[in-house]
Write an enzyme that holds these catalytic residues in place. Sequence first.
Site, PDB file in Angstrom:
ATOM      1  N   ILE A  99       0.821  -1.210   0.000  1.00  0.00           N
ATOM      2  CA  ILE A  99       0.000   0.000   0.000  1.00  0.00           C
ATOM      3  C   ILE A  99       0.862   1.271   0.000  1.00  0.00           C
ATOM      4  O   ILE A  99       0.395   2.348  -0.370  1.00  0.00           O
ATOM      5  CB  ILE A  99      -0.946  -0.024   1.236  1.00  0.00           C
ATOM      6  CG1 ILE A  99      -2.180   0.816   0.995  1.00  0.00           C
ATOM      7  CG2 ILE A  99      -0.239   0.391   2.501  1.00  0.00           C
ATOM      8  CD1 ILE A  99      -3.277   0.576   2.023  1.00  0.00           C
ATOM      9  N   ASN A 155      12.263  -8.204   6.432  1.00  0.00           N
ATOM     10  CA  ASN A 155      12.623  -7.489   7.655  1.00  0.00           C
ATOM     11  C   ASN A 155      12.258  -8.381   8.825  1.00  0.00           C
ATOM     12  O   ASN A 155      11.094  -8.755   8.980  1.00  0.00           O
ATOM     13  CB  ASN A 155      11.856  -6.163   7.741  1.00  0.00           C
ATOM     14  CG  ASN A 155      12.229  -5.214   6.601  1.00  0.00           C
ATOM     15  OD1 ASN A 155      13.374  -5.178   6.167  1.00  0.00           O
ATOM     16  ND2 ASN A 155      11.252  -4.457   6.119  1.00  0.00           N
ATOM     17  N   GLY A 161      13.109  -2.911  10.737  1.00  0.00           N
ATOM     18  CA  GLY A 161      12.043  -2.243   9.987  1.00  0.00           C
ATOM     19  C   GLY A 161      10.742  -3.021   9.914  1.00  0.00           C
ATOM     20  O   GLY A 161       9.812  -2.598   9.229  1.00  0.00           O
ATOM     21  N   HIS A 168       6.577 -11.892   5.736  1.00  0.00           N
ATOM     22  CA  HIS A 168       6.339 -11.452   4.360  1.00  0.00           C
ATOM     23  C   HIS A 168       7.660 -11.159   3.682  1.00  0.00           C
ATOM     24  O   HIS A 168       8.633 -10.760   4.320  1.00  0.00           O
ATOM     25  CB  HIS A 168       5.438 -10.214   4.310  1.00  0.00           C
ATOM     26  CG  HIS A 168       5.861  -9.100   5.218  1.00  0.00           C
ATOM     27  ND1 HIS A 168       5.576  -9.102   6.565  1.00  0.00           N
ATOM     28  CD2 HIS A 168       6.550  -7.966   4.972  1.00  0.00           C
ATOM     29  CE1 HIS A 168       6.074  -8.011   7.110  1.00  0.00           C
ATOM     30  NE2 HIS A 168       6.679  -7.304   6.173  1.00  0.00           N
ATOM     31  N   HIS A 170       9.276  -8.792   0.735  1.00  0.00           N
ATOM     32  CA  HIS A 170       9.057  -7.634  -0.128  1.00  0.00           C
ATOM     33  C   HIS A 170       9.766  -7.897  -1.448  1.00  0.00           C
ATOM     34  O   HIS A 170      10.936  -8.299  -1.455  1.00  0.00           O
ATOM     35  CB  HIS A 170       9.712  -6.368   0.455  1.00  0.00           C
ATOM     36  CG  HIS A 170       9.164  -5.915   1.776  1.00  0.00           C
ATOM     37  ND1 HIS A 170       8.292  -4.859   1.894  1.00  0.00           N
ATOM     38  CD2 HIS A 170       9.395  -6.341   3.044  1.00  0.00           C
ATOM     39  CE1 HIS A 170       8.004  -4.654   3.172  1.00  0.00           C
ATOM     40  NE2 HIS A 170       8.663  -5.533   3.889  1.00  0.00           N
TER      41      HIS A 170
END
Length: 182
Positions: A99, A155, A161, A168, A170
């Site tokens: 998002i 992370n 972070g 997950h 990225h």
Amino acid sequence: MPKFSPAETQLPTEELDKLAGPKLVSWYKRMLSQPSFAKVQQEISDALSKWDENNRWAGILHAGKRDEAEQTIFDKIVAKSIPSQVVFEDDKVLVFKDINPQAPTHLLVIPKRRETLSQLRFATAEHEGILGHMLAVVAKVASEEGLGDYRLVVNDGRGAGQEVFHLHMHVLAGRPLTWPPG
Ligand code: AMP
């Protein structure tokens, strides 16, 4: 069997009935009055408590170690109770657009069932299947979406972070990515 630890047999009958159903509970209570059954029950109970103490359940996926971390927004995304822009999904993983993208393409790859992986650091040998699958999905999606060069980031922990405690990956692409990262 763990449900029938002696402590839990002290539960009110209605509670026990909810755990195992009235027929099984009344059979179990009847059996407990037989010394040989009670002895075997005690031995199994003791062995299982040792498993608890030694965190043995953690190594057996779906077999007792419950995922007790708080639910995250990603559970709602998986349940589709909040919208997301899904790029790929199968029965095990969901890939959707971040998002707050940090690159022209910024995708998140998550396991649909977190299974104690609030953070990568909790991975055990039992998670190799899902972790390998996530990487294979990254490669497939990167190819299908024509990402070219991309960076894959996990992370692990707030200091690194991490904000959402549901594992997950990225996937960042579409601009030159410098090294070292910030
Ligand atoms: P991390 O900081 O590694 O935990 O990454 C969490 C990521 O989830 C961040 O990049 C957020 O922008 C992203 N994120 C949070 N909420 C949503 C959402 N509702 N839909 C898509 N991505 C989200």
